[in-house]
Design a protein around this motif. Structure first.
Motif, PDB file in Angstrom:
ATOM      1  N   VAL A 141    -143.325   9.030  61.436  1.00  0.00           N
ATOM      2  CA  VAL A 141    -143.239   7.908  60.515  1.00  0.00           C
ATOM      3  C   VAL A 141    -144.607   7.228  60.482  1.00  0.00           C
ATOM      4  N   ILE A 142    -145.019   6.825  59.283  1.00  0.00           N
ATOM      5  CA  ILE A 142    -146.286   6.105  59.121  1.00  0.00           C
ATOM      6  C   ILE A 142    -145.996   4.616  59.119  1.00  0.00           C
ATOM      7  N   TYR A 143    -146.782   3.876  59.891  1.00  0.00           N
ATOM      8  CA  TYR A 143    -146.605   2.435  59.851  1.00  0.00           C
ATOM      9  C   TYR A 143    -146.914   1.926  58.432  1.00  0.00           C
ATOM     10  N   PRO A 144    -145.970   1.272  57.767  1.00  0.00           N
ATOM     11  CA  PRO A 144    -146.157   0.889  56.363  1.00  0.00           C
ATOM     12  C   PRO A 144    -146.947  -0.410  56.198  1.00  0.00           C
ATOM     13  N   LEU A 156    -139.526  -2.818  62.668  1.00  0.00           N
ATOM     14  CA  LEU A 156    -139.836  -2.173  63.944  1.00  0.00           C
ATOM     15  C   LEU A 156    -138.698  -1.302  64.501  1.00  0.00           C
ATOM     16  N   PRO A 157    -137.427  -1.695  64.436  1.00  0.00           N
ATOM     17  CA  PRO A 157    -136.362  -0.838  64.992  1.00  0.00           C
ATOM     18  C   PRO A 157    -136.285   0.551  64.373  1.00  0.00           C
ATOM     19  N   SER A 158    -136.865   0.732  63.177  1.00  0.00           N
ATOM     20  CA  SER A 158    -136.779   2.023  62.498  1.00  0.00           C
ATOM     21  C   SER A 158    -137.621   3.110  63.173  1.00  0.00           C
ATOM     22  N   VAL A 159    -138.465   2.730  64.151  1.00  0.00           N
ATOM     23  CA  VAL A 159    -139.306   3.737  64.821  1.00  0.00           C
ATOM     24  C   VAL A 159    -138.539   4.439  65.936  1.00  0.00           C
ATOM     25  N   GLY A 161    -136.740   6.851  68.151  1.00  0.00           N
ATOM     26  CA  GLY A 161    -136.526   8.281  68.069  1.00  0.00           C
ATOM     27  C   GLY A 161    -137.543   9.013  67.212  1.00  0.00           C
ATOM     28  N   LYS A 162    -138.659   8.363  66.871  1.00  0.00           N
ATOM     29  CA  LYS A 162    -139.677   8.985  66.023  1.00  0.00           C
ATOM     30  C   LYS A 162    -141.069   8.825  66.659  1.00  0.00           C
ATOM     31  N   PHE A 163    -141.981   9.667  66.182  1.00  0.00           N
ATOM     32  CA  PHE A 163    -143.387   9.511  66.522  1.00  0.00           C
ATOM     33  C   PHE A 163    -144.056   8.645  65.449  1.00  0.00           C
ATOM     34  N   VAL A 164    -144.822   7.640  65.884  1.00  0.00           N
ATOM     35  CA  VAL A 164    -145.421   6.691  64.942  1.00  0.00           C
ATOM     36  C   VAL A 164    -146.903   7.009  64.750  1.00  0.00           C
ATOM     37  N   MET A 165    -147.304   7.180  63.502  1.00  0.00           N
ATOM     38  CA  MET A 165    -148.713   7.383  63.147  1.00  0.00           C
ATOM     39  C   MET A 165    -149.305   6.037  62.754  1.00  0.00           C
ATOM     40  N   PHE A 166    -150.367   5.613  63.442  1.00  0.00           N
ATOM     41  CA  PHE A 166    -150.967   4.345  63.018  1.00  0.00           C
ATOM     42  C   PHE A 166    -152.493   4.360  63.039  1.00  0.00           C
ATOM     43  N   SER A 167    -153.040   5.497  62.604  1.00  0.00           N
ATOM     44  CA  SER A 167    -154.458   5.560  62.227  1.00  0.00           C
ATOM     45  C   SER A 167    -154.536   5.806  60.726  1.00  0.00           C
ATOM     46  N   SER A 222    -141.738  -0.297  73.002  1.00  0.00           N
ATOM     47  CA  SER A 222    -140.573  -1.137  73.308  1.00  0.00           C
ATOM     48  C   SER A 222    -139.434  -0.916  72.321  1.00  0.00           C
ATOM     49  N   ALA A 223    -139.778  -0.516  71.095  1.00  0.00           N
ATOM     50  CA  ALA A 223    -138.751  -0.301  70.068  1.00  0.00           C
ATOM     51  C   ALA A 223    -138.119   1.081  70.143  1.00  0.00           C
ATOM     52  N   GLY A 224    -138.551   1.917  71.090  1.00  0.00           N
ATOM     53  CA  GLY A 224    -137.903   3.206  71.294  1.00  0.00           C
ATOM     54  C   GLY A 224    -138.581   4.389  70.628  1.00  0.00           C
ATOM     55  N   ALA A 225    -139.855   4.233  70.236  1.00  0.00           N
ATOM     56  CA  ALA A 225    -140.577   5.374  69.658  1.00  0.00           C
ATOM     57  C   ALA A 225    -140.705   6.490  70.692  1.00  0.00           C
ATOM     58  N   LEU A 226    -140.779   7.738  70.213  1.00  0.00           N
ATOM     59  CA  LEU A 226    -140.964   8.879  71.120  1.00  0.00           C
ATOM     60  C   LEU A 226    -142.396   8.983  71.610  1.00  0.00           C
ATOM     61  N   GLY A 227    -143.338   8.489  70.795  1.00  0.00           N
ATOM     62  CA  GLY A 227    -144.750   8.558  71.146  1.00  0.00           C
ATOM     63  C   GLY A 227    -145.585   7.959  70.031  1.00  0.00           C
ATOM     64  N   VAL A 228    -146.864   7.725  70.318  1.00  0.00           N
ATOM     65  CA  VAL A 228    -147.769   7.206  69.292  1.00  0.00           C
ATOM     66  C   VAL A 228    -148.834   8.256  69.016  1.00  0.00           C
ATOM     67  N   VAL A 229    -149.184   8.384  67.739  1.00  0.00           N
ATOM     68  CA  VAL A 229    -150.103   9.427  67.278  1.00  0.00           C
ATOM     69  C   VAL A 229    -151.262   8.757  66.545  1.00  0.00           C
ATOM     70  N   THR A 230    -152.472   9.016  66.996  1.00  0.00           N
ATOM     71  CA  THR A 230    -153.656   8.444  66.367  1.00  0.00           C
ATOM     72  C   THR A 230    -154.664   9.551  66.064  1.00  0.00           C
ATOM     73  N   SER A 231    -155.672   9.188  65.282  1.00  0.00           N
ATOM     74  CA  SER A 231    -156.796  10.091  65.017  1.00  0.00           C
ATOM     75  C   SER A 231    -158.050   9.229  64.941  1.00  0.00           C
ATOM     76  N   ASN A 232    -158.826   9.246  66.026  1.00  0.00           N
ATOM     77  CA  ASN A 232    -160.015   8.390  66.132  1.00  0.00           C
ATOM     78  C   ASN A 232    -161.242   9.210  65.746  1.00  0.00           C
ATOM     79  N   TRP A 233    -161.399   9.439  64.430  1.00  0.00           N
ATOM     80  CA  TRP A 233    -162.466  10.306  63.936  1.00  0.00           C
ATOM     81  C   TRP A 233    -163.835   9.709  64.213  1.00  0.00           C
TER      82      TRP A 233
END
Length: 529
Positions: A141-144, A156-159, A161-167, A222-233
């Motif tokens: 899921v992409i942070y909107p 926030l609760p919608s994350v 069980g999902k991996f959150v992309m926030f880059s 804290s909201a139950g995400a499976l992990g956080v995914v970034t890309s620090n180019w």
């Protein structure tokens, strides 16, 4: 003999004596200069014909690998250095300065498993929690772009069980120089304009949450995400900055621009991609942290010190080749050469391999705190830390008379090395950036041997591409020769270096006179909240 004859004879004798002593002085100076040149020539010959740099780089970068503070590989590097020095007849020891959160990287598998199978280029960030030996599969899921922090809390609760992309998804993976070479001017300007707008919009998107990036990652956790995914180019082909994780319970992974863009576009277009993440790492509790100190004892002034300085630790996206493997092997090679060519220095020569520079110069700051008896008697510190390039700049760090002694020492450096070095005197004191600043703050004359770029900031500084193949050994060899000669001249100098400080210019921001940097205490227990 009459009075006139006596006076004439006395004058002749006095003149002859003066001429004799002048001749002796000139002969002595010539002999002194010749002796210095002979030693310098031997240093250059040894560095050129019997270089150990490639072997040192292989053992440190390929065999030991990255040197994250608190990791087993950092301790392995400390022990390797002590053992290597022993083979050269140089005394060395590991000196504990504190403790750090222990963490060991494990095997990582990061794969896209829907809508098709693809192995992804990614890295578990340092100190990231593991997935406890099993693969975790989930949708992305992409942070909107939400209007405010209240909306963010509702979303926030919608994350869960999902991996959150926030880059931000970069619009191009081509560095600007590639666009400049091939694009039309109109196309290049259009890309830059669009990228600026996109970047500003993304920053606004983040700021409206009311949280910084660290707090945002913890909120997803804290909201139950499976992990956080970034890309620090890092603005170059295939290169990302790799730092530490902000999460404490779920994995933090960085994915290459190319693969991150793929996942982002699939998520944005509603194809609901899924990834499988299996990252192994181990928490090791608090572990001791060390500096490695090597020494050749001075024969005439053992309580005065010439210090060769380079931080030993690294981030672990690559193997820390140019940050700071090259500085490390420069200092090791320099003292190896000195031990062979100049085994009985007048002053004690130390090499400081500092720990946890990357987290705030902690190893060198601790050394300064723990060894006031050394710091007050420092003749000079030479530090090297900004990449594989040959040294091209040497500033006076605000020491009023640095031009005098550095000028004397540089006069003996071969012209092909010296002509490339720009000097700035008296300069201004560095307050950070690398370990020389720890000594400058304590009033000790410490100087940065600053290298040319080789695209350091983009391609190797803290990146996944900072590896052995980026080392330019001809430049490192030049730096080892320079360092060895400067250390030799500093040790031999009959004068003790002046520690007088220059009057610093007015701070344009405050309107007040500039002030000398003050010592900062080392973090002795790190990696914990």
């Amino acid at each position: 003999m009459n009075t006139k004859q006596t006076t004439t004879s006395f004058a002749l004798l006095k003149r002859s004596t003066r001429v004799f002593f002048m001749a002796m002085l000139i002969t002595g100076n010539i002999s002194y200069a010749q002796s210095k040149k002979e030693t310098v020539d031997k240093i250059v010959k040894e560095a050129t014909e019997n270089s150990q740099l490639e072997n040192l780089a292989h053992e440190l970068l390929d065999v030991v690998g990255p040197r994250l503070v608190g990791s087993p590989l950092m301790k392995q590097a400390n022990d390797w250095a002590v053992a290597k020095y022993a083979t050269w007849g140089i005394t060395a020891k590991n000196e504990q300065w504190g403790e750090w959160r222990g963490w060991e990287r494990g095997i990582s598998h990061i794969d896209m498993v829907y809508p098709r199978i693809k192995s992804l280029e990614g890295t578990q960030l340092a100190w990231s929690p593991s997935t406890k030996g099993k693969a975790v599969v989930g949708e992305l899921v992409i942070y909107p772009d939400l209007p405010d922090s209240v909306s963010f809390k509702s979303w926030l609760p919608s994350v869960k069980g999902k991996f959150v992309m926030f880059s931000m998804n970069q619009p191009t993976g081509r560095p600007d120089y590639n666009w400049q070479e091939f694009a039309t001017p109109e196309s290049f300007e259009k890309m830059k304009s669009n990228r600026t707008k996109q970047t500003d919009a993304w920053r606004s998107r983040i700021s409206k949450t009311g949280l910084n990036l660290k707090a945002l990652a913890l909120a997803f956790e804290s909201a139950g995400a499976l992990g956080v995914v970034t890309s620090n180019w890092s603005s170059g082909f295939g290169v990302n900055k790799i730092f530490g994780a902000n999460t404490t319970k779920i994995p933090s992974i960085d994915i290459s621009l190319e693969d991150y863009g793929l996942l982002y576009r699939l998520t944005e277009s509603g194809h609901k991609p899924k990834i499988s993440v299996n990252v192994g790492s181990k928490e090791l509790g608090m572990v001791p942290a060390f500096n490695t100190i090597a020494e050749i004892k001075g024969a005439e002034k053992p309580n005065e010190y010439v210090i060769l300085s380079a931080h030993f630790d690294s981030w672990d996206g690559g193997t820390g080749a140019t940050d700071n493997g090259t500085g490390t092997i420069t200092m090791m090679e320099a003292i190896r050469i000195l031990k062979k060519i100049y085994p009985n220095p007048k002053r004690t020569i130390l090499v400081g391999h500092w720990g946890s520079e990357e987290q705030g110069l902690n190893g060198s700051r601790a050394f300064v705190e723990d060894h006031p008896e050394i710091v007050k008697n420092i003749q000079v510190v030479f530090n090297q830390d900004n990449g594989t390039g040959r040294v091209v700049n040497l500033g006076g760090q605000g020491f009023l008379n640095a031009y005098a002694y550095l000028g004397r020492w540089l006069s003996m450096v071969p012209e092909d090395i010296k002509k490339q070095i720009a000097t700035t005197f008296p300069g201004t004191p560095g307050s950070g950036g690398s370990d020389f600043a720890s000594f400058v703050a304590a009033g000790a004359p410490a100087f940065s041997l600053s290298s040319n770029s080789w695209s350091y900031g983009t391609y190797t500084w803290h990146t996944n591409r900072d590896t052995y193949d980026k080392v330019v050994f001809d430049d490192v060899r030049s730096n080892a020769i320079l360092t060895a000669i400067l250390a030799y001249m500093a040790s031999e100098d009959p004068e003790t270096t002046s520690k007088a400080k220059s009057v610093l210019p007015i701070n344009v921001r405050t309107g007040e006179p500039g002030s000398w940097p003050q010592p900062v205490k080392a973090t002795r227990k790190g990696g914990v909240n």
